[in-house]
Enzyme design. Sequence first.
Site, short mmCIF file in Angstrom:
data_model
loop_
_atom_site.label_atom_id
_atom_site.label_comp_id
_atom_site.label_asym_id
_atom_site.label_seq_id
_atom_site.Cartn_x
_atom_site.Cartn_y
_atom_site.Cartn_z
N LYS A 63 52.65 29.71 -116.98
CA LYS A 63 53.88 28.98 -116.69
C LYS A 63 53.59 27.59 -116.06
CE LYS A 63 56.73 32.62 -117.46
NZ LYS A 63 55.83 33.66 -117.99
C1 LIG Z 1 55.90 34.59 -119.05
C2 LIG Z 1 54.66 35.33 -119.40
C3 LIG Z 1 54.44 35.84 -120.70
C4 LIG Z 1 55.47 35.75 -121.81
O1 LIG Z 1 55.68 34.43 -122.24
P1 LIG Z 1 56.96 34.07 -123.14
O2 LIG Z 1 56.93 32.60 -123.30
O3 LIG Z 1 58.15 34.55 -122.35
O4 LIG Z 1 56.81 34.81 -124.42
C5 LIG Z 1 53.22 36.46 -120.97
N1 LIG Z 1 52.30 36.61 -120.01
C6 LIG Z 1 52.48 36.15 -118.74
C7 LIG Z 1 51.41 36.37 -117.73
C8 LIG Z 1 53.66 35.49 -118.39
O5 LIG Z 1 53.84 35.05 -117.12
#
Ligand SMILES: *Cc1c(COP(=O)(O)O)cnc(C)c1O
Length: 499
Positions: free
Chosen positions: A113
């Site tokens: 993120k």
């Molecule tokens: C948010 C997240 C995901 C999923 O990502 P999306 O963009 O919602 O598909 C996968 N792994 C981790 C560690 C995340 O924080």
Amino acid sequence: MLYTSTRNHEVKISAAEAITRGISEDGGLFVPVSIPAIDRAFLESLQNKDYIERAVSVLRLFLEDFSEDELRRYAQGAYGGGKFSGSVPAPVVSADEHLNILELWHGPTCAFKDMALQILPYLLTGSAKKINNHNKIIILVATSGDTGKAALEGFRDVEGTGILVFYPVDGVSPMQKLQMTTQKGDNVGVCAIRGNFDDAQSGVKAIFTDPAIKEKLLKNGYVFSSANSINWGRLVPQIVYYFSAYADMVSQKKVAMGDPINIVVPTGNFGNILAAYYAKRMGLPVNKLICASNANNVLTEFIETGFYDRNRKFYTTISPSMDILISSNLERLLFMLSDGDDSVIRSLYASLAENGTFRVSDAVAAKVKELFAAGYCDDQATKETIARLFREEGYLCDTHTAVAVHVYESYLQKTGDQTPAVIASTASPYKFSASVLDALTDGSIRSEDEFSMVHELEEKTKVPAPEQLRSLRGQTPRFTDVCDKTDMSEKVYQMLGLA
Ligand SMILES: *Cc1c(COP(=O)(O)O)cnc(C)c1O
């Protein structure tokens, strides 16, 4: 370049407006009216650029109302200046001959993120200025763990903004809780709520859409905005790292310039994999996009059958960031595959709201199947994958990445597709120490608390834990408030000094 809404094609707005507004009033998501195309010379030009310059090259194609200098300043602020550990923000490492891992978790909060939430504050404040919004922007977040902390880090002390995060009091890991409650900065607030993630999410949505609250805020010079992946400003920075990964794989001689790769993504809200699809549409040589899910396999079924069905058991898994049954960003894909026909999207999403299901046309289903492969695995297989990858290759991965590795290996067995592949790795294994340690020790963990587990995992693997997580040990929480879910708006007023 203009942006339109997936549910109303008459909307035509600038990138700055799309980013400031976050979501369209008709409930649709903002998408670019056309996709910029790149050529081989563009790909070749990335070869000698660092991540910041690669970001400028890709972002400018979508964000035409920003100058190159502005974008460079934003990218430098986000990815330079020691925010990311190591020399490159998103390195491609080889776990074995076939497993190229794109590590997206070297940022301040150790999850992917950060790749978007470090630059979003620049894009959002820059956008607000361009459309003459002089109100202070209040970012409201409901989080099940990773987004909250990454948004707090991104927006802390950013002039003209404030950020408030709500999390379920018993719904996040001890590490995630400590990451949030010890957050530094003068414009941040964090509050636990008595309830689960859905309660936090519904509470935030109710505050967003309450006209009385909106008016009270506006009177005091505040407007709300959102930092989750429905915001175009969060999606577009994610396109960059797929181009960057390709350039790195060419340099590492994993693929010849111009030849295709496969991209494997552990998926929840469909944001990360959608960014890979945009890269492909722009002209990045990509063969298959491989969508990996955990036991919440709503997307696996959809990709294989064209039928989306959220009426199913919800599983709480060891890859919690993928425990999602409504993948919001799928709407953007369906809009593009329906050639921008907003009436199709309106009817699909009316059906989803009403029945919890929809079925796309045979033509769209066929396109989905052509572009994507899909698979899922349960917690047991996830743990076995973590253990095996470490035992055989000495590579330590987190639970989300392990899901992707497992799904990719099944795909290889099934198809024999020898296209070089890159797997998006979305979190540091130390963010999920308990599950990772459980996988490596076959359930016989010695430690009792989170930090002893971090230590035990370090001892066992000799892989050092990120300093950002290690340094949390012994820190005193700054935000200890807990409120009832019915008191969230009151809490917002308090945190803004309007109570
Ligand atoms: C948010 C997240 C995901 C999923 O990502 P999306 O963009 O919602 O598909 C996968 N792994 C981790 C560690 C995340 O924080």
